[in-house]
Design an enzyme around this catalytic site. Structure first.
Site, PDB file in Angstrom:
ATOM      1  N   GLU A 277      67.526 -34.781  86.354  1.00 47.14           N
ATOM      2  CA  GLU A 277      68.697 -33.979  86.737  1.00 47.14           C
ATOM      3  C   GLU A 277      69.568 -33.654  85.521  1.00 47.14           C
ATOM      4  O   GLU A 277      70.070 -32.536  85.395  1.00 47.14           O
ATOM      5  CB  GLU A 277      69.532 -34.706  87.796  1.00 47.14           C
ATOM      6  CG  GLU A 277      68.812 -34.961  89.126  1.00 47.14           C
ATOM      7  CD  GLU A 277      68.358 -33.676  89.808  1.00 47.14           C
ATOM      8  OE1 GLU A 277      68.965 -32.624  89.574  1.00 47.14           O
ATOM      9  OE2 GLU A 277      67.354 -33.733  90.546  1.00 47.14           O
ATOM     10  N   ASP A 358      61.523 -32.146  83.555  1.00 46.92           N
ATOM     11  CA  ASP A 358      60.563 -33.264  83.483  1.00 46.92           C
ATOM     12  C   ASP A 358      60.347 -33.675  82.019  1.00 46.92           C
ATOM     13  O   ASP A 358      60.332 -34.866  81.697  1.00 46.92           O
ATOM     14  CB  ASP A 358      59.206 -32.854  84.086  1.00 46.92           C
ATOM     15  CG  ASP A 358      59.207 -32.939  85.610  1.00 46.92           C
ATOM     16  OD1 ASP A 358      60.214 -33.406  86.182  1.00 46.92           O
ATOM     17  OD2 ASP A 358      58.198 -32.547  86.226  1.00 46.92           O
TER      18      ASP A 358
END
Ligand SMILES: [Zn+2]
Length: 410
Positions: A277, A358
């Site tokens: 996030e 990611d």
């Protein structure tokens, strides 16, 4: 062009859209029984995989019936001049264009809600229940429904009334005023969504002191991310499915973790989710998405301004005179091929952003922890591990689990 040609184009667009969706659903369903790819072989045991297949099939069958019936109803509504009929009722109730538009959309929404509520009831209390996901009660379901309606009436009705008022005052220039208003409103909502809207449906509490909080703060500090408050939301009162998200920007940004996520994942896995996030934030994805959506809204409104007062579009729906709401309905269908294409592009960008987030988590924290968290989340929601390529390109805002795992182990 005649009204008949426009009508035919509307029906054609609806039909082509329906067929494309059906073909994609079919292709996707053909791979429900595929062997699980090796990198994901540890997600399900045999029994769980069987359960996930049953879940996929049941959802596929249910959504096929719904989409077919709703397509047929929509087509019938067009063929039997449904919009002209509702327009007539709205005109009998008032002479005021704002009231007419509100009544018109009110009736349409009420009608569609009448059909969709039993379906979502079935989805929640039959399908989700059967697979152990549902935690909602019937009382909560209807209270949610009621709150949704109130929000819709106050926010949706208020915005619609304002836009019609802009249209009355400025004619086709309404698009500029509407655009500025929607831009300001969406920035406001990004900032205050967590404090104004979420509390209507969920309780948010500060994450309690302890190992998890320490680890999350340690990571945030390391990467220079100011994390004043971490919130926990009681997602478990509706579903066992877990999630985490990031909202707002500047001083108003916050990380929200579902209580179900905290239950399901280990500390290092939750830190990996936070790292992902934070990656979105550091790579400016939040800002990009907001600017892109404001620009797209502007373009759409600008094109709409050329069609909104078209008598031809009104006639195509068997309404004698042009009006804001009829123009909006016809435009909505005619514009949908273009909005489908922009949706496709936005999904593509979104999948790129997921890889970037990611990779950020991989570089700044730990790829293995993120992999195991993604696998657990997929397992606990009985995710489809073998979606069809075309279905992913058209519908997925995230890469598949396989793609993400392959990217993370690179
Ligand atoms: Zn993400």
């Amino acid at each position: 062009m005649t009204p008949e040609v426009i009508f035919a184009i509307i029906i054609l667009i609806l039909a082509v859209n329906f067929i494309i969706d059906k073909v994609l659903d079919y292709l996707n369903a053909k791979h429900f029984n595929d062997k699980i790819p090796v990198p994901l072989s540890d997600v399900y045991n045999e029994e769980e995989y069987y359960k996930s297949q049953q879940y996929k099939k049941e959802n596929f069958k249910f959504s096929s019936i719904i989409s077919t019936v709703s397509f047929l109803l929509t087509i019938a509504f067009f063929f039997f001049d449904g919009f002209a009929f509702v327009d007539k009722i709205a005109n009998q109730i008032s002479d005021n264009p704002i009231v007419i538009t509100l009544v018109f959309f009110g009736i349409i929404m009420l009608g569609s809600d009448f059909i969709t509520t039993p379906l979502s009831y079935y989805q929640t209390f039959v399908i989700e229940e059967k697979y152990g996901f549902n935690k909602s009660t019937k009382k909560l379901f209807f209270i949610d429904k009621l709150k949704g309606w109130l929000l819709m009436i106050i926010l949706g009705g208020g915005i619609l009334a304002l836009v019609v008022w802009f249209y009355q005052q400025t004619g086709t220039d309404f698009w500029i005023y509407t655009w500025v208003f929607i831009a300001v409103f969406s920035i406001f909502m990004t900032l205050f969504y967590s404090t104004l809207i979420v509390p209507l449906f969920n309780k948010q509490t500060l994450l309690e002191e302890g190992e998890l909080k320490n680890e999350l703060e340690k990571f945030a500090k390391k990467v220079g991310f100011t994390l004043d408050k971490i919130f926990v939301i009681d997602g478990s009162k509706r579903s066992t499915k877990a999630n985490a998200y990031f909202t707002g920007f500047g001083k108003k940004k916050r990380i929200v973790l579902y209580d179900t996520l905290i239950n399901d994942l280990d500390t290092d896995e939750i830190v990996a989710v936070l790292a992902h996030e934070v990656g979105h934030y550091k790579k400016n994805h939040v800002i990009f998405n907001m600017i892109a959506s404001i620009l797209l809204t502007g373009v759409t409104l600008y094109i709409l301004s050329y069609f909104i007062d078209s008598k031809l579009l009104a006639n195509a729906l068997s309404v004698p005179e042009a009006s804001f709401h009829i123009g909006l309905i016809a435009f909505g269908v005619l514009y949908s091929p273009i909005s489908d294409i922009t949706g496709l592009v936005m999904n593509y960008i979104s999948r790129k952003f997921e890889y970037q987030a990611d990779n950020y988590a991989k570089n700044q924290y730990n790829a293995q922890a993120l992999i195991s968290s993604l696998k657990k989340l997929s397992k606990n929601s009985l995710s489809n591990l073998t979606p069809h390529k075309a279905y992913v390109v058209m519908n997925y805002s995230h890469p598949t689990l396989l793609q993400r795992v392959q990217n993370l182990v690179l």
